[in-house]
Each structure stands twice: as C-alpha cells, then as structure tokens.
Design a protein around this motif. Structure first.
Motif, PDB file in Angstrom:
ATOM      1  N   LEU A   8     -52.830  25.713  94.820  1.00 38.95           N
ATOM      2  CA  LEU A   8     -53.039  25.244  96.193  1.00 38.95           C
ATOM      3  C   LEU A   8     -54.031  24.083  96.233  1.00 38.95           C
ATOM      4  N   LEU A   9     -55.072  24.155  95.424  1.00 38.80           N
ATOM      5  CA  LEU A   9     -56.023  23.036  95.346  1.00 38.80           C
ATOM      6  C   LEU A   9     -55.342  21.781  94.798  1.00 38.80           C
ATOM      7  N   ALA A  10     -54.558  21.951  93.747  1.00 37.76           N
ATOM      8  CA  ALA A  10     -53.826  20.810  93.177  1.00 37.76           C
ATOM      9  C   ALA A  10     -52.829  20.251  94.179  1.00 37.76           C
ATOM     10  N   ALA A  11     -52.150  21.128  94.905  1.00 38.77           N
ATOM     11  CA  ALA A  11     -51.168  20.675  95.902  1.00 38.77           C
ATOM     12  C   ALA A  11     -51.837  19.838  96.981  1.00 38.77           C
ATOM     13  N   ALA A  12     -52.987  20.278  97.444  1.00 38.86           N
ATOM     14  CA  ALA A  12     -53.700  19.524  98.481  1.00 38.86           C
ATOM     15  C   ALA A  12     -54.129  18.153  97.961  1.00 38.86           C
ATOM     16  N   ALA A  13     -54.727  18.129  96.776  1.00 41.75           N
ATOM     17  CA  ALA A  13     -55.207  16.864  96.212  1.00 41.75           C
ATOM     18  C   ALA A  13     -54.049  15.929  95.875  1.00 41.75           C
ATOM     19  N   PHE A  14     -53.017  16.443  95.226  1.00 42.08           N
ATOM     20  CA  PHE A  14     -51.882  15.626  94.819  1.00 42.08           C
ATOM     21  C   PHE A  14     -51.169  15.045  96.036  1.00 42.08           C
ATOM     22  N   THR A  15     -50.941  15.874  97.029  1.00 47.26           N
ATOM     23  CA  THR A  15     -50.246  15.415  98.235  1.00 47.26           C
ATOM     24  C   THR A  15     -51.041  14.318  98.929  1.00 47.26           C
ATOM     25  N   ALA A  16     -52.325  14.545  99.115  1.00 48.91           N
ATOM     26  CA  ALA A  16     -53.156  13.542  99.794  1.00 48.91           C
ATOM     27  C   ALA A  16     -53.175  12.223  99.024  1.00 48.91           C
ATOM     28  N   LEU A  17     -53.427  12.287  97.721  1.00 49.84           N
ATOM     29  CA  LEU A  17     -53.502  11.060  96.925  1.00 49.84           C
ATOM     30  C   LEU A  17     -52.146  10.363  96.806  1.00 49.84           C
ATOM     31  N   ASP A  18     -51.097  11.130  96.588  1.00 53.79           N
ATOM     32  CA  ASP A  18     -49.781  10.526  96.403  1.00 53.79           C
ATOM     33  C   ASP A  18     -49.257   9.919  97.704  1.00 53.79           C
ATOM     34  N   LEU A  19     -49.493  10.583  98.821  1.00 55.78           N
ATOM     35  CA  LEU A  19     -49.067  10.008 100.102  1.00 55.78           C
ATOM     36  C   LEU A  19     -49.861   8.744 100.429  1.00 55.78           C
ATOM     37  N   LEU A  20     -51.150   8.749 100.115  1.00 54.32           N
ATOM     38  CA  LEU A  20     -51.958   7.539 100.300  1.00 54.32           C
ATOM     39  C   LEU A  20     -51.412   6.411  99.422  1.00 54.32           C
ATOM     40  N   TRP A  21     -51.111   6.722  98.185  1.00 55.39           N
ATOM     41  CA  TRP A  21     -50.574   5.731  97.252  1.00 55.39           C
ATOM     42  C   TRP A  21     -49.223   5.211  97.724  1.00 55.39           C
ATOM     43  N   LEU A  22     -48.289   6.138  97.970  1.00 57.34           N
ATOM     44  CA  LEU A  22     -46.921   5.737  98.325  1.00 57.34           C
ATOM     45  C   LEU A  22     -46.822   5.122  99.717  1.00 57.34           C
ATOM     46  N   GLY A  23     -47.623   5.644 100.640  1.00 62.39           N
ATOM     47  CA  GLY A  23     -47.500   5.200 102.021  1.00 62.39           C
ATOM     48  C   GLY A  23     -48.353   4.014 102.400  1.00 62.39           C
ATOM     49  N   VAL A  24     -49.431   3.759 101.651  1.00 63.33           N
ATOM     50  CA  VAL A  24     -50.354   2.698 102.033  1.00 63.33           C
ATOM     51  C   VAL A  24     -50.580   1.704 100.886  1.00 63.33           C
ATOM     52  N   VAL A  25     -51.178   2.177  99.814  1.00 61.01           N
ATOM     53  CA  VAL A  25     -51.637   1.290  98.746  1.00 61.01           C
ATOM     54  C   VAL A  25     -50.484   0.542  98.085  1.00 61.01           C
ATOM     55  N   ALA A  26     -49.464   1.260  97.632  1.00 56.53           N
ATOM     56  CA  ALA A  26     -48.398   0.632  96.840  1.00 56.53           C
ATOM     57  C   ALA A  26     -47.101   0.427  97.611  1.00 56.53           C
ATOM     58  N   ARG A  27     -47.120   0.684  98.869  1.00 57.18           N
ATOM     59  CA  ARG A  27     -45.891   0.582  99.669  1.00 57.18           C
ATOM     60  C   ARG A  27     -45.234  -0.790  99.522  1.00 57.18           C
ATOM     61  N   GLY A  28     -45.995  -1.848  99.652  1.00 59.24           N
ATOM     62  CA  GLY A  28     -45.451  -3.196  99.537  1.00 59.24           C
ATOM     63  C   GLY A  28     -44.946  -3.503  98.139  1.00 59.24           C
ATOM     64  N   ILE A  29     -45.629  -2.967  97.136  1.00 59.30           N
ATOM     65  CA  ILE A  29     -45.219  -3.188  95.749  1.00 59.30           C
ATOM     66  C   ILE A  29     -43.845  -2.570  95.508  1.00 59.30           C
ATOM     67  N   TYR A  30     -43.677  -1.336  95.955  1.00 59.36           N
ATOM     68  CA  TYR A  30     -42.386  -0.669  95.771  1.00 59.36           C
ATOM     69  C   TYR A  30     -41.288  -1.368  96.561  1.00 59.36           C
ATOM     70  N   ALA A  31     -41.586  -1.768  97.773  1.00 57.58           N
ATOM     71  CA  ALA A  31     -40.585  -2.474  98.578  1.00 57.58           C
ATOM     72  C   ALA A  31     -40.169  -3.776  97.898  1.00 57.58           C
TER      73      ALA A  31
END
Length: 131
Positions: A8-31
């Motif tokens: 559960l701790l890993a799920a919380a951390a992974f979800t928060a970091l990965d959504l930040l990465w995919l949705g904000v930080v690297a969104r333009g790079i992937y697009a």
C-alpha cells in the motif's frame, strides 16, 4: 499481512510519482515522440493490472529482501530492478517496433531507475519505521 503495508505504501508513492511524471513532467515529451502511438484515453484495466504486477515485483524483489539491510542497499536494489524492468520494455520496443525513438528509450530507463529506487526505499523505510 507482512506484504500488505509495504504494498500500500509503494502503491501510494508509485501512483503519485508516476502520475506526476506522465501527466505533467513528461507529457509533452511523450506527445512529441509517441503521439502516433498514444491512445486518446487510458486503458485503466491494463494500467491497474500493470501497477498491481509491477508493485508486487518491487515488494518481492526490493522491499522484502531489504528488511535487514540499510536504506542504501534498498535504494540500489530498487534502482537495479527499475533499470532492468524499464530496459526490458524499452529495448524490446526499440528492437521490434518501427520508429521507436531512442530519446524515449533513454528517458524511460532513467525514469524507471529513479522511480523504483524511490518507491522501494519509501515503502521499506515507512514499513520499518511506523507502527
């Protein structure tokens, strides 16, 4: 039960970091590099299955073996696990898919390495140091 708290701790951390990465930080790079491959909306069933399987791997291969180790050992084990997993995906894509871009290969491997190191350490640390 010994696996539930770290999971559960890993799920919380992974979800928060990965959504930040995919949705904000690297969104333009992937697009920019993968726009032609991207779905208009997320396949949540596939995403949830991935998260469950991948987080189980982090707990089994990184967090649980680190129970009697130092935080640095857990960080390094997590980094190695992330590098292997993300390299497997990215290099396979590069090998078999036409026009899979090298910048994405390198960016994702670096991201997976950092992400798994942080998530593994976070899960290990707070599993050990909270009741």
């Amino acid at each position: 039960m010994a696996y539930l708290k770290p999971f559960l701790l890993a799920a919380a951390a992974f979800t928060a970091l990965d959504l930040l990465w995919l949705g904000v930080v690297a969104r333009g790079i992937y697009a920019r590099y993968l726009g032609q491959h991207m779905r208009p909306s997320t396949d949540w069933i596939a995403a949830i299955l991935f998260y469950f399987i991948f987080l189980s791997g982090i707990i089994y291969f990184v967090v649980q073996p680190g129970t009697n180790n130092s935080g640095m050992a857990v960080l390094l084990r997590g980094a190695f696990f992330g590098m292997v997993a993300y390299s497997t995906y990215e290099l396979t894509n590069r090998a078999v898919l036409q026009d899979w871009p090298w910048p994405i290969v390198l960016i994702d491997i670096a991201w997976g390495t950092v992400l798994c190191a942080l998530v593994g350490w976070f899960s290990w640390y707070f599993s050990q140091n909270t009741t």
